[in-house]
Design a protein around this motif. Sequence first.
Motif, PDB file in Angstrom:
ATOM      1  N   TYR A  28     -14.046  26.130 -22.692  1.00 40.07           N
ATOM      2  CA  TYR A  28     -12.604  26.019 -22.402  1.00 40.07           C
ATOM      3  C   TYR A  28     -11.568  25.710 -23.457  1.00 40.07           C
ATOM      4  O   TYR A  28     -12.120  24.920 -24.581  1.00 40.07           O
ATOM      5  N   THR A  33      -6.099  23.303 -20.443  1.00 38.42           N
ATOM      6  CA  THR A  33      -6.875  22.766 -19.626  1.00 38.42           C
ATOM      7  C   THR A  33      -6.349  21.459 -19.211  1.00 38.42           C
ATOM      8  O   THR A  33      -6.009  20.672 -20.567  1.00 38.42           O
ATOM      9  N   ALA A  38      -8.261  24.772 -15.748  1.00 36.23           N
ATOM     10  CA  ALA A  38      -9.042  24.816 -16.802  1.00 36.23           C
ATOM     11  C   ALA A  38      -9.268  26.226 -17.086  1.00 36.23           C
ATOM     12  O   ALA A  38      -9.440  27.503 -16.563  1.00 36.23           O
TER      13      ALA A  38
END
Length: 135
Positions: A28, A33, A38
């Motif tokens: 990620y 995020t 995310a």
Amino acid sequence: MAAQIFVNLPVKNLAHSMAFFTELGYEYNPQFTNETAACMVVSDDIFVMLLTEALFKTFTPKAICDATKSTEVLMGLSSQSREDVDEMVRKAVAAGGTLYNEPQDHGFMYGHGFQDLDGHIWEFFYMEPGATCQG
């Protein structure tokens, strides 16, 4: 500069979805995020925004599709080999995903897929060299 694609998907439980896709090997982007979204990195130019349903609703006036009952999109991602296709599906099922069909072997193309925790369908495929649809 190549175009980038950001696929936005509503999820019921962001932490569970992130854990699921982490088991498949995805990472990620921490810059995008937080507790409601995310940014899953698929490749240099492909990203999947996993959004809580509450956040997703702020982007559309339409009802969110229940992907366990209806199909709103099929995500297709290329793989390096048939073995990579099977391995990704194996990882997904081990992490809590479900199968929805049998592998498809068309000779020049092989594919198989799974449903994630929210019912979104992910298909992985391998195409023999020279069999791509690029013009």
